[in-house]
Design a protein around this motif. Structure first.
Motif, PDB file in Angstrom:
ATOM      1  N   SER A 183      38.388 -93.027  11.538  1.00 57.83           N
ATOM      2  CA  SER A 183      38.485 -91.801  12.330  1.00 57.83           C
ATOM      3  C   SER A 183      39.529 -91.901  13.432  1.00 57.83           C
ATOM      4  N   ALA A 215      37.446 -77.242  21.454  1.00 60.15           N
ATOM      5  CA  ALA A 215      38.824 -76.800  21.710  1.00 60.15           C
ATOM      6  C   ALA A 215      39.242 -75.757  20.673  1.00 60.15           C
ATOM      7  N   PHE A 216      38.845 -75.992  19.418  1.00 57.43           N
ATOM      8  CA  PHE A 216      39.171 -75.050  18.340  1.00 57.43           C
ATOM      9  C   PHE A 216      38.545 -73.682  18.608  1.00 57.43           C
ATOM     10  N   ALA A 238      33.669 -83.595  25.917  1.00 54.46           N
ATOM     11  CA  ALA A 238      33.789 -85.029  25.669  1.00 54.46           C
ATOM     12  C   ALA A 238      33.134 -85.844  26.782  1.00 54.46           C
ATOM     13  N   ASN A 243      40.513 -71.968  21.265  1.00 54.59           N
ATOM     14  CA  ASN A 243      41.806 -71.554  20.718  1.00 54.59           C
ATOM     15  C   ASN A 243      41.670 -70.323  19.823  1.00 54.59           C
ATOM     16  N   VAL A 296      31.835 -87.719  19.788  1.00 55.85           N
ATOM     17  CA  VAL A 296      32.556 -87.193  20.945  1.00 55.85           C
ATOM     18  C   VAL A 296      33.867 -86.528  20.497  1.00 55.85           C
ATOM     19  N   ALA A 297      34.607 -87.206  19.637  1.00 55.91           N
ATOM     20  CA  ALA A 297      35.903 -86.686  19.199  1.00 55.91           C
ATOM     21  C   ALA A 297      35.747 -85.380  18.416  1.00 55.91           C
ATOM     22  N   SER A 333      46.446 -78.270  16.426  1.00 56.14           N
ATOM     23  CA  SER A 333      46.517 -78.372  17.883  1.00 56.14           C
ATOM     24  C   SER A 333      45.132 -78.655  18.464  1.00 56.14           C
ATOM     25  N   SER A 334      44.079 -78.127  17.832  1.00 51.00           N
ATOM     26  CA  SER A 334      42.730 -78.415  18.325  1.00 51.00           C
ATOM     27  C   SER A 334      42.359 -79.876  18.086  1.00 51.00           C
ATOM     28  N   LEU A 335      42.820 -80.435  16.976  1.00 48.90           N
ATOM     29  CA  LEU A 335      42.533 -81.847  16.675  1.00 48.90           C
ATOM     30  C   LEU A 335      43.326 -82.796  17.578  1.00 48.90           C
ATOM     31  N   GLY A 336      44.324 -82.254  18.262  1.00 45.92           N
ATOM     32  CA  GLY A 336      45.135 -83.081  19.159  1.00 45.92           C
ATOM     33  C   GLY A 336      44.313 -83.744  20.238  1.00 45.92           C
ATOM     34  N   ILE A 337      43.152 -83.163  20.548  1.00 48.01           N
ATOM     35  CA  ILE A 337      42.319 -83.713  21.617  1.00 48.01           C
ATOM     36  C   ILE A 337      41.425 -84.843  21.106  1.00 48.01           C
ATOM     37  N   ALA A 338      41.324 -84.982  19.761  1.00 49.97           N
ATOM     38  CA  ALA A 338      40.356 -85.928  19.177  1.00 49.97           C
ATOM     39  C   ALA A 338      40.522 -87.350  19.699  1.00 49.97           C
ATOM     40  N   ILE A 385      46.618 -73.941  14.197  1.00 49.59           N
ATOM     41  CA  ILE A 385      45.541 -73.851  15.200  1.00 49.59           C
ATOM     42  C   ILE A 385      44.572 -75.019  15.066  1.00 49.59           C
ATOM     43  N   ILE A 386      44.343 -75.501  13.839  1.00 51.08           N
ATOM     44  CA  ILE A 386      43.444 -76.641  13.640  1.00 51.08           C
ATOM     45  C   ILE A 386      44.117 -77.927  14.112  1.00 51.08           C
ATOM     46  N   SER A 446      47.072 -81.418  25.226  1.00 47.10           N
ATOM     47  CA  SER A 446      46.933 -81.925  23.857  1.00 47.10           C
ATOM     48  C   SER A 446      46.549 -80.855  22.847  1.00 47.10           C
ATOM     49  N   THR A 447      46.159 -79.670  23.318  1.00 48.80           N
ATOM     50  CA  THR A 447      45.663 -78.658  22.371  1.00 48.80           C
ATOM     51  C   THR A 447      46.530 -77.405  22.347  1.00 48.80           C
ATOM     52  N   SER A 479      36.916 -81.629  19.638  1.00 49.14           N
ATOM     53  CA  SER A 479      37.892 -80.873  18.845  1.00 49.14           C
ATOM     54  C   SER A 479      37.358 -79.497  18.455  1.00 49.14           C
ATOM     55  N   TYR A 489      41.880 -88.431  22.402  1.00 49.09           N
ATOM     56  CA  TYR A 489      41.512 -88.555  23.816  1.00 49.09           C
ATOM     57  C   TYR A 489      39.992 -88.520  23.969  1.00 49.09           C
ATOM     58  N   GLY A 490      39.321 -87.728  23.110  1.00 52.97           N
ATOM     59  CA  GLY A 490      37.857 -87.723  23.108  1.00 52.97           C
ATOM     60  C   GLY A 490      37.314 -89.121  22.836  1.00 52.97           C
ATOM     61  N   MET A 491      37.956 -89.822  21.902  1.00 54.75           N
ATOM     62  CA  MET A 491      37.528 -91.191  21.613  1.00 54.75           C
ATOM     63  C   MET A 491      37.745 -92.113  22.801  1.00 54.75           C
ATOM     64  N   PHE A 492      38.880 -91.955  23.461  1.00 58.52           N
ATOM     65  CA  PHE A 492      39.146 -92.785  24.634  1.00 58.52           C
ATOM     66  C   PHE A 492      38.079 -92.549  25.702  1.00 58.52           C
ATOM     67  N   ILE A 493      37.733 -91.261  25.897  1.00 57.14           N
ATOM     68  CA  ILE A 493      36.694 -90.926  26.881  1.00 57.14           C
ATOM     69  C   ILE A 493      35.375 -91.587  26.480  1.00 57.14           C
TER      70      ILE A 493
END
Lengths: 109, 240
Positions: B25, A95-96, A74, A99, A87-88, B162-167, B159-160, A60-61, A92, B169-173
């Motif tokens: 969010s 991950a940032f 997370a 990166n 958490v989100a 792609s890093s936010l792409g995990i957000a 770069i920001i 995802s990143t 992020s 999934y973080g919520m799901f976790i």
């Protein structure tokens, strides 16, 4: 994606979702008592979210290392019952950071 | 004594506000996710306005992006959103006398997990004006978050994004992990679902199965197995 195809997809996904919500509310008045059906419906949200998260989170990143770090952050925060936004965001940011480090290393080498 | 009915629109708006903030969010993350898959801002907003379901939308976008079949789309939405049927059944018992037949068609549209949770937590029955307030704020938050997320996804540097792409999934976790702490059975069901998911993604032949069906098979199988192995005590659940 062209708009005709898009709206057909939307009609199907929104239609199915709405029918699931609407039909029981309008038609059924009796409560479901069967414990196996209730249990199945209890587990479904969590297993669905888990399946959608793993393994997709690791791509995802744009980079496996930053995804793993974000995922670990997370998990730890979630274990301490932190809220969705906390958490989100932390995940992020983690991950940032990874990166950014990777990009800096790539530039300097 | 007849049960009291909540009739205040304002009270509904107020009770919907925390949900609105939370949805903003999640929807923001969805917006980024959707434009990242090649959909445009208008399409992304339309998805949120018409579906109003986080997990369902997140599953729908890759199906659209990959040009999946309509059967795959319908089946995926059916299984992922099946839990709403239960919530709607339960909510139908909770609606007060002021809720007209036509109102039910509107309330059903935004009967999300959180709206359902708040409505169920009330001691009184919920009236039509209260319910309209309760669904309005989350719906606005859902739409606004999606729009801003989709725009941000088009403007922020790579770069920001792609890093936010995990957000998301973080919520799901953050949703799943606390629940697995409460219940061992849920933990094992989730673990089984993850194992199945990895098998279906990495075993060569199985990985050709479209993503929507993979979600149905893995989550459906894990939930089915644990529904029979460890059926939850519904009486105990109702007392909580």
């Amino acid at each position: 994606m062209n708009y005709t195809k898009f709206f057909i997809y939307i009609a199907v996904s929104a239609g199915v979702t709405y029918l699931i919500r609407m039909l029981p509310l309008v038609l059924i008045r009796k409560e479901i008592k069967n414990k196996y059906i209730l249990s199945f419906l209890h587990y479904i949200p969590y297993t669905v979210l888990a399946v959608m998260t793993v393994p997709a989170i690791f791509s995802s990143t744009g980079n496996l290392a930053s995804a793993v770090v974000g995922c670990v952050v997370a998990l730890i925060l979630a274990l301490f019952n932190k809220g969705l936004m906390t958490v989100a965001c932390c995940s992020s940011v983690a991950a940032f950071a990874v990166n950014l480090i990777i990009e800096l290393i790539a530039k300097n080498s | 004594m007849p049960p009291k009915e909540l009739t205040s629109f304002k009270q509904g708006i107020k009770d919907g506000l925390p949900i609105c903030v939370g949805y903003f969010s999640v929807a923001f993350a969805f917006g980024i996710f959707s434009v990242g898959h090649g959909l445009d801002v208008v399409q992304t907003l339309v998805i949120s306005l018409t579906n109003v379901t986080s997990a369902g939308q997140l599953a729908a976008v890759p199906i659209m992006a990959a040009g999946g079949t309509l059967v795959e789309m319908a089946a995926t939405q059916f299984i992922i959103n099946l839990r709403y049927a239960l919530m709607s059944v339960s909510l139908s018992q909770k609606l007060g006398k002021s809720v007209r037949f036509v109102d039910r068609f509107i309330i059903a549209f935004v009967n999300t997990d959180e709206v359902f949770a708040v409505a169920s937590s009330k001691k009184e029955t919920v009236g039509r004006r209260y319910m309209f307030g309760l669904i309005l704020t989350p719906y606005v938050g859902w739409a606004a978050g999606t729009l801003l997320g989709a725009c941000a996804g088009n403007m922020l540097p790579e770069i920001i994004i792609s890093s936010l792409g995990i957000a998301i999934y973080g919520m799901f976790i953050a949703i799943v992990v606390p629940e697995t702490k409460k219940s061992k059975a849920t933990l094992f069901a989730v673990a089984l679902a993850i194992v199945l998911s990895c098998i279906f993604n990495f075993v060569p032949v199985l990985s050709k199965i479209p993503s929507g069906f993979t979600v149905i098979i893995c989550a459906g199988l894990a939930s089915l197995i644990f529904a029979f192995l460890c059926p939850i005590d519904t009486k105990k659940e109702a007392e909580q």
